[in-house]
Write a protein that holds these residues in place. Structure first.
Motif, short mmCIF file in Angstrom:
data_model
loop_
_atom_site.label_atom_id
_atom_site.label_comp_id
_atom_site.label_asym_id
_atom_site.label_seq_id
_atom_site.Cartn_x
_atom_site.Cartn_y
_atom_site.Cartn_z
N ALA A 293 52.18 82.89 32.50
CA ALA A 293 52.11 83.09 33.81
C ALA A 293 51.36 85.01 33.54
CB ALA A 293 53.48 84.17 33.65
N ILE A 294 50.67 85.45 32.99
CA ILE A 294 49.89 86.56 32.72
C ILE A 294 48.78 85.58 33.39
CG2 ILE A 294 48.61 88.52 31.35
CD1 ILE A 294 51.54 88.71 30.59
N GLY A 295 48.20 84.35 32.60
CA GLY A 295 47.15 84.71 32.81
C GLY A 295 47.11 83.89 34.45
N ALA A 296 47.74 83.46 34.61
CA ALA A 296 47.89 82.76 36.45
C ALA A 296 48.08 84.00 37.11
CB ALA A 296 49.11 81.49 36.22
N VAL A 297 48.47 84.76 36.97
CA VAL A 297 48.29 86.02 38.00
C VAL A 297 46.88 87.02 37.59
CG1 VAL A 297 48.88 88.69 37.78
CG2 VAL A 297 50.65 87.00 37.65
N ILE A 298 46.26 86.30 36.03
CA ILE A 298 45.07 87.46 36.69
C ILE A 298 43.63 86.64 37.02
CG2 ILE A 298 42.87 87.62 34.82
CD1 ILE A 298 45.51 88.65 32.70
N LEU A 299 43.98 84.59 37.18
CA LEU A 299 43.46 84.21 37.69
C LEU A 299 42.98 84.32 39.03
CD1 LEU A 299 43.57 81.17 35.53
CD2 LEU A 299 41.57 82.34 35.49
N ILE A 300 44.60 84.86 39.85
CA ILE A 300 44.45 84.90 40.75
C ILE A 300 43.82 85.91 41.24
CG2 ILE A 300 46.39 85.23 42.81
CD1 ILE A 300 48.34 83.60 41.35
N ILE A 301 44.16 87.11 40.67
CA ILE A 301 43.54 88.13 41.57
C ILE A 301 41.83 88.73 40.78
CG2 ILE A 301 43.20 90.65 40.32
CD1 ILE A 301 45.66 90.46 39.45
N LEU A 302 40.69 87.27 40.05
CA LEU A 302 39.69 87.41 39.92
C LEU A 302 39.69 86.49 41.17
CD1 LEU A 302 39.64 86.33 36.32
CD2 LEU A 302 38.26 88.26 37.22
N GLU B 161 66.38 76.91 15.28
CA GLU B 161 66.08 76.48 17.16
C GLU B 161 66.22 77.56 17.71
OE1 GLU B 161 69.22 74.83 20.68
OE2 GLU B 161 69.50 73.94 18.71
N LYS B 162 66.69 78.57 17.29
CA LYS B 162 66.32 80.47 17.94
C LYS B 162 64.93 80.58 17.64
CE LYS B 162 69.13 84.88 18.41
NZ LYS B 162 70.10 85.04 17.34
N ASN B 163 64.39 80.37 16.66
CA ASN B 163 62.45 81.10 16.57
C ASN B 163 62.22 79.72 17.73
OD1 ASN B 163 62.25 82.68 14.83
ND2 ASN B 163 61.53 81.79 13.16
N ASN B 164 62.62 78.54 17.45
CA ASN B 164 61.14 78.06 18.82
C ASN B 164 61.49 78.55 20.10
OD1 ASN B 164 59.95 75.22 19.66
ND2 ASN B 164 61.46 74.03 19.64
N ARG B 165 62.49 78.19 20.33
CA ARG B 165 63.54 79.42 21.77
C ARG B 165 62.42 80.16 22.27
NH1 ARG B 165 69.41 78.66 22.83
NH2 ARG B 165 69.62 76.47 22.56
N ARG B 166 62.09 81.41 21.31
CA ARG B 166 61.50 82.66 21.51
C ARG B 166 59.83 82.24 21.56
NH1 ARG B 166 60.97 87.53 16.30
NH2 ARG B 166 60.08 88.50 18.74
N ASN B 167 59.31 81.45 20.50
CA ASN B 167 58.62 80.88 21.22
C ASN B 167 57.55 80.37 22.46
OD1 ASN B 167 57.35 81.74 18.43
ND2 ASN B 167 56.96 79.84 17.74
N VAL B 168 58.60 79.77 22.49
CA VAL B 168 57.98 78.97 24.24
C VAL B 168 58.42 80.59 25.42
CG1 VAL B 168 59.66 77.86 25.69
CG2 VAL B 168 59.25 76.83 23.90
N LYS B 169 59.33 81.50 25.00
CA LYS B 169 59.96 82.23 25.42
C LYS B 169 58.27 83.63 26.13
CE LYS B 169 63.42 84.35 26.75
NZ LYS B 169 64.96 84.74 26.25
N ARG B 170 57.35 83.38 25.00
CA ARG B 170 56.40 84.52 24.91
C ARG B 170 55.30 83.52 25.52
NH1 ARG B 170 56.09 86.12 18.46
NH2 ARG B 170 57.54 87.45 19.76
#
Length: 50
Positions: free
Chosen positions: A17-26, A2-11
């Protein structure tokens, strides 16, 4: 396990979030370039000349 699953979801959330920020900048860059070129009136390009 379960700890690994949470880590993958957080990643995944970080990458989304990074992709959304890049799209907004573009989008901001695209709109700025269109404004500087004077090509912001989309309806005028669609309608035929009268």
């Amino acid at each position: 396990m379960e700890k690994n699953n949470r880590r993958n979801v957080k990643r995944t959330n970080i990458w989304v979030a990074i992709g959304a920020v890049i799209l907004i900048i573009l989008l901001i860059i695209w709109l700025t370039m269109a404004d500087l070129a004077g090509d912001t009136d989309v309806a005028a390009a669609i309608m035929p000349l009268a």
